[in-house]
Motif scaffolding. Structure first.
Motif, PDB file in Angstrom:
ATOM      1  N   ALA B  22      15.097 -15.289 -36.317  1.00  7.79           N
ATOM      2  CA  ALA B  22      14.895 -14.929 -37.728  1.00  7.79           C
ATOM      3  C   ALA B  22      16.174 -14.349 -38.327  1.00  7.79           C
ATOM      4  O   ALA B  22      16.547 -14.685 -39.468  1.00  7.79           O
ATOM      5  CB  ALA B  22      13.757 -13.914 -37.841  1.00  7.79           C
ATOM      6  N   VAL B  23      16.859 -13.525 -37.560  1.00  9.53           N
ATOM      7  CA  VAL B  23      18.120 -12.941 -38.056  1.00  9.53           C
ATOM      8  C   VAL B  23      19.143 -14.050 -38.286  1.00  9.53           C
ATOM      9  O   VAL B  23      19.847 -14.085 -39.313  1.00  9.53           O
ATOM     10  CB  VAL B  23      18.653 -11.883 -37.059  1.00  9.53           C
ATOM     11  N   ALA B 244       8.850 -17.815 -39.909  1.00  6.55           N
ATOM     12  CA  ALA B 244       7.843 -16.941 -40.524  1.00  6.55           C
ATOM     13  C   ALA B 244       8.367 -15.511 -40.620  1.00  6.55           C
ATOM     14  O   ALA B 244       8.202 -14.836 -41.649  1.00  6.55           O
ATOM     15  CB  ALA B 244       6.557 -16.984 -39.699  1.00  6.55           C
ATOM     16  N   ALA B 245       9.042 -15.063 -39.553  1.00  5.95           N
ATOM     17  CA  ALA B 245       9.590 -13.703 -39.553  1.00  5.95           C
ATOM     18  C   ALA B 245      10.681 -13.564 -40.617  1.00  5.95           C
ATOM     19  O   ALA B 245      10.750 -12.553 -41.326  1.00  5.95           O
ATOM     20  CB  ALA B 245      10.147 -13.375 -38.175  1.00  5.95           C
ATOM     21  N   VAL B 255      17.626  -7.394 -41.516  1.00  3.96           N
ATOM     22  CA  VAL B 255      16.918  -6.240 -40.947  1.00  3.96           C
ATOM     23  C   VAL B 255      15.408  -6.475 -41.004  1.00  3.96           C
ATOM     24  O   VAL B 255      14.687  -6.301 -40.006  1.00  3.96           O
ATOM     25  CB  VAL B 255      17.285  -4.951 -41.721  1.00  3.96           C
ATOM     26  N   LEU B 256      14.928  -6.912 -42.177  1.00  2.65           N
ATOM     27  CA  LEU B 256      13.492  -7.154 -42.310  1.00  2.65           C
ATOM     28  C   LEU B 256      13.058  -8.353 -41.470  1.00  2.65           C
ATOM     29  O   LEU B 256      11.933  -8.386 -40.963  1.00  2.65           O
ATOM     30  CB  LEU B 256      13.132  -7.360 -43.783  1.00  2.65           C
ATOM     31  N   ALA B 257      13.960  -9.337 -41.335  1.00  3.72           N
ATOM     32  CA  ALA B 257      13.652 -10.495 -40.480  1.00  3.72           C
ATOM     33  C   ALA B 257      13.478 -10.028 -39.037  1.00  3.72           C
ATOM     34  O   ALA B 257      12.585 -10.495 -38.323  1.00  3.72           O
ATOM     35  CB  ALA B 257      14.770 -11.522 -40.573  1.00  3.72           C
ATOM     36  N   PHE B 258      14.330  -9.103 -38.636  1.00  2.88           N
ATOM     37  CA  PHE B 258      14.263  -8.543 -37.283  1.00  2.88           C
ATOM     38  C   PHE B 258      12.910  -7.844 -37.064  1.00  2.88           C
ATOM     39  O   PHE B 258      12.213  -8.087 -36.079  1.00  2.88           O
ATOM     40  CB  PHE B 258      15.424  -7.550 -37.122  1.00  2.88           C
ATOM     41  N   VAL B 259      12.543  -7.024 -38.010  1.00  3.05           N
ATOM     42  CA  VAL B 259      11.246  -6.333 -37.933  1.00  3.05           C
ATOM     43  C   VAL B 259      10.113  -7.357 -37.915  1.00  3.05           C
ATOM     44  O   VAL B 259       9.159  -7.256 -37.130  1.00  3.05           O
ATOM     45  CB  VAL B 259      11.078  -5.364 -39.131  1.00  3.05           C
ATOM     46  N   PHE B 264       5.416 -10.388 -35.844  1.00  2.00           N
ATOM     47  CA  PHE B 264       4.691 -11.633 -35.576  1.00  2.00           C
ATOM     48  C   PHE B 264       4.338 -11.757 -34.098  1.00  2.00           C
ATOM     49  O   PHE B 264       3.264 -12.245 -33.745  1.00  2.00           O
ATOM     50  CB  PHE B 264       5.505 -12.838 -36.053  1.00  2.00           C
ATOM     51  N   ALA B 265       5.273 -11.309 -33.237  1.00  2.00           N
ATOM     52  CA  ALA B 265       4.985 -11.373 -31.802  1.00  2.00           C
ATOM     53  C   ALA B 265       3.808 -10.453 -31.459  1.00  2.00           C
ATOM     54  O   ALA B 265       2.923 -10.817 -30.667  1.00  2.00           O
ATOM     55  CB  ALA B 265       6.220 -10.951 -31.019  1.00  2.00           C
TER      56      ALA B 265
END
Lengths: 378, 312
Positions: B22-23, B244-245, B255-259, B264-265
């Motif tokens: 995602a990042v 999706a992330a 940062v939000l993609a990381f979260v 999602f996991a």
């Protein structure tokens, strides 16, 4: 926006009529002359040309990307099959169930994603393409589900009872032609022009009162409906449904072909569908496949589609190879219009010059009429 | 409670992979506006390269049937590092040769990344076949390599993967915040024309962005390969969760993609664990459903609304 040239429209129409007649003749010839396997493949191509038509509508009219058209075809096939098996819908009308289901799913995907940048639609449809076979496997199980119905040709057709593949081809052709004809008519009118306006200049289109979001939503739903109808039509020659029929590779291959062959006419979806169905047949006939994929750098289906996508991206900037010929045609029309405008300008100026010369000539050549200036005397 | 804890621990390794992808996707989209659909395939390809390095001379993994160019087998860490370097070169090459000439047209650019997706998949199938292979983990992976916390088992391998990913992404954040290269990257993502006018070499910065994204993907592939094994389609599912992330971060916030990746996991593991009619395969579908619902309710993802609407 395309410019219609009245002087070329009639010959062009004649050419299109000739091409259509040639296609009808070819269809009849294939139906009665080819083996049942080829007839079935041909029926599948014609059905899938509708799904390609939907993709062409999205990519070339609306500038949107859908990577889940194969999944929408699957949705249509599922709906059509279960409409017959579970609800007793007559088999002849089952493609309409596919149309409805495809439209609905297309709209559900479009509503959230169209409010955001265009990449979101690509993202959601790709997710749908990956998820659909899993859903179908979960819902229908591992085994293929058979269609509880048969396509028996009416007696007036003269088609023998064991030649049902011929009747199936005719049914698919009738459905697909009618749908393509209707959608092409729609695209030629104000809706098509609004689609193109919303693609090229969305801000300007909004300023002129075009509801861009709603228009795109209708476009995606229509495209989904066409894919769903294609799925319903696929059930006619296939007669069973299976989760392995709609992997995400199908959607990606469809996208590649629609990008490459799409243009301002939906008919350009027919060659794309023919390639999708007959390319693997052609490759397999030459023993160019092995257990773990395809053999050879240029003989592989994956490499062929990758090359097609990259070539389309580079050579046509994603607008498709049909666009190159259309652009040349448009440029010729523009050139002739410009040339005519230039010629008429020169002619006008020449006329003005001639009038002026005549005036001067008249002024110099004729002796002044003194008598007219003399006062009449008694 | 211990079951809940166990499931939370189980979600960490997958979450690291989703977060990394995602990042990578967010970084590329943020800088170039291109949705790189080949990100997963690039990671898959680099995992095969790591496999080649780690396996050494092996009859079915050689690049060429005539010569053995790689020599003896490398340790897994070295193999993954080698694969990361090669992936970064491929990422930079991709930006320079494939994306840059057509970057003005998003349709063409997405088409090109899809072409790359097919190309890498076809190449791997041709070169190494479709069978499942095993790379192993760079961290201890035996039955005894674990901590027992509150009745749940936390594997050293999981902790290693998670901490590595957090460390690398922390380094990336430091690179962006504290160095001149990072400043240039932030300037380019913020306003490309203004960056050009103040003398920033935009093309070089973009190339670096693609290289870093490919490197992060390669790291994710190399680390997760110990959990899911190496196959040509190993990244399909991961890519969807990664996308999706990234969506939760509005495709623009690493940062939000990381979260979002860990979120999602977590969701995937909990849905698969607690809802009886959802098995591990179908969690992907539910994640898709959650994504649609999130986009319905909050189109901007976790981003502030004002920023999201600016992207339109």
């Amino acid at each position: 926006m395309t410019t219609r040239n009245p002087s070329t429209s009639t010959p062009l129409r004649i050419v299109w009529v000739v091409i259509s007649l040639a296609f009808v003749v070819l269809s009849v010839r294939v139906a009665f002359g080819a083996t049942p396997k080829i007839v079935t493949d041909f029926s599948n191509s014609i059905a899938l040309s509708l799904a390609f038509g939907g993709l062409v509508l999205l990519t070339h009219y609306l500038g949107l990307l859908s990577l889940g058209q194969g999944a929408l075809v699957g949705v249509g096939a599922y709906a059509a099959l279960h409409a017959v098996n579970d609800f007793g819908v007559p088999v002849v009308w089952m493609p309409l169930a596919g149309l409805l289901a495809g439209t609905l799913v297309g709209a559900i995907v479009a509503i959230p994603s169209l409010r955001l940048p265009k990449a979101y639609l690509a993202l959601l449809t790709l997710s749908l393409a990956v998820a659909y076979p899993i859903i179908l496997k979960q819902v229908d199980g591992n085994l293929p589900v058979l269609l509880h119905g048969e396509f028996v040709a009416p007696s007036w057709t003269g088609i023998a009872e064991n030649d049902e593949h011929i009747w199936e081809l005719f049914l698919v052709t009738i459905y697909a032609s009618a749908a393509l004809f209707l959608v092409q008519g729609l695209l030629r009118g104000p809706i098509g022009r609004a689609f193109i306006a919303s693609r090229d200049e969305p801000e300007a289109a909004r300023a002129f009162g075009v509801p861009v979001y709603r228009l795109r939503l209708y476009g995606v739903a229509l495209s989904g409906g066409m894919a769903g109808l294609a799925g319903g039509l696929l059930m006619i020659p296939t007669g069973f449904n299976d989760f392995t029929h709609y992997p995400e590779e199908l959607s990606i291959k469809m996208f590649a072909l629609a990008m490459a062959f799409g243009g301002s006419r939906l008919i350009s979806s027919v060659p794309a569908a023919l390639i999708l169905i007959f390319l693997p047949v052609w490759l397999i006939d030459r023993n160019w496949v092995v257990e773990y994929g395809w053999v050879g750098l240029f003989k592989s289906e994956g490499f062929i589609y990758a090359a097609l996508l990259l070539a389309t991206a580079y050579l046509t900037r994603g607008k498709g190879f049909m666009h190159l010929s259309e652009r040349r045609k448009r440029r010729n029309i523009e050139k002739s219009v410009t040339a005519n405008r230039g010629a008429s300008l020169v002619a006008d100026q020449l006329m003005a010059l001639e009038n002026r010369l005549n005036q001067i000539e008249g002024f110099v050549g004729e002796p002044p009429d003194i008598s007219s200036r003399q006062e009449p005397t008694d | 409670m211990s079951l809940f804890l166990q499931r939370t621990f189980d979600s960490l390794a997958n979450g690291s992979a989703y977060a990394a992808l995602a990042v990578a996707i967010s970084m590329v989209f943020r800088s170039t506006g291109v949705l790189n659909l080949a990100q997963g395939q690039l990671a898959m390809f680099s995992t095969y390269i790591a496999l080649v390095f780690a396996t050494g001379p092996s009859p079915y993994l050689k690049f060429s049937s005539n010569t053995d160019v790689l020599g003896a087998a490398w340790p897994i860490w070295a193999a993954i590092l080698g694969a990361i370097v090669i992936s970064m070169v491929i990422g930079a090459f991709t930006e320079r040769v494939i994306i840059r000439p057509i970057s003005a047209d998003p349709v063409a650019a997405i088409g090109a990344t899809l072409g790359l997706y097919l190309l890498l998949g076809a190449f791997v199938r041709k070169q190494w076949g479709g069978r499942t292979m095993f790379l192993g983990s760079p961290f201890p992976q035996t039955v005894d390599d674990r901590w027992d916390i509150g009745g749940a088992r936390l594997w050293h391998d999981t902790v290693g993967i998670t901490l590595t990913m957090i460390g690398v992404l922390g380094l990336l954040a430091v690179l962006q915040r504290r160095t001149k290269v990072g400043l240039a990257f932030r300037a380019v993502t913020s306003n490309r024309t203004a960056s050009l006018m103040v003398g920033i070499r935009v093309s070089r910065v973009l190339m670096l962005g693609w290289a870093l994204a490919a490197g992060i993907g390669a790291l994710a592939g190399g680390l997760i390969a110990g959990e899911i094994n190496v196959r040509p389609d190993m990244m399909g599912r991961l890519l969807i969760f990664g996308l999706a992330a990234a969506t939760l971060g509005g495709l623009k916030s690493p940062v939000l993609a990381f979260v979002g990746g860990y979120l999602f996991a977590f969701l995937e593991t909990m849905l698969g664990g607690y809802v009886s009619f959802i098995d591990s395969q179908v969690t992907l579908v539910w994640a898709l459903l959650v994504l649609i619902i999130v986009l319905f309710v909050r189109p901007s993802g976790l981003l502030p609304r004002s920023e999201a609407w600016q992207q339109r």
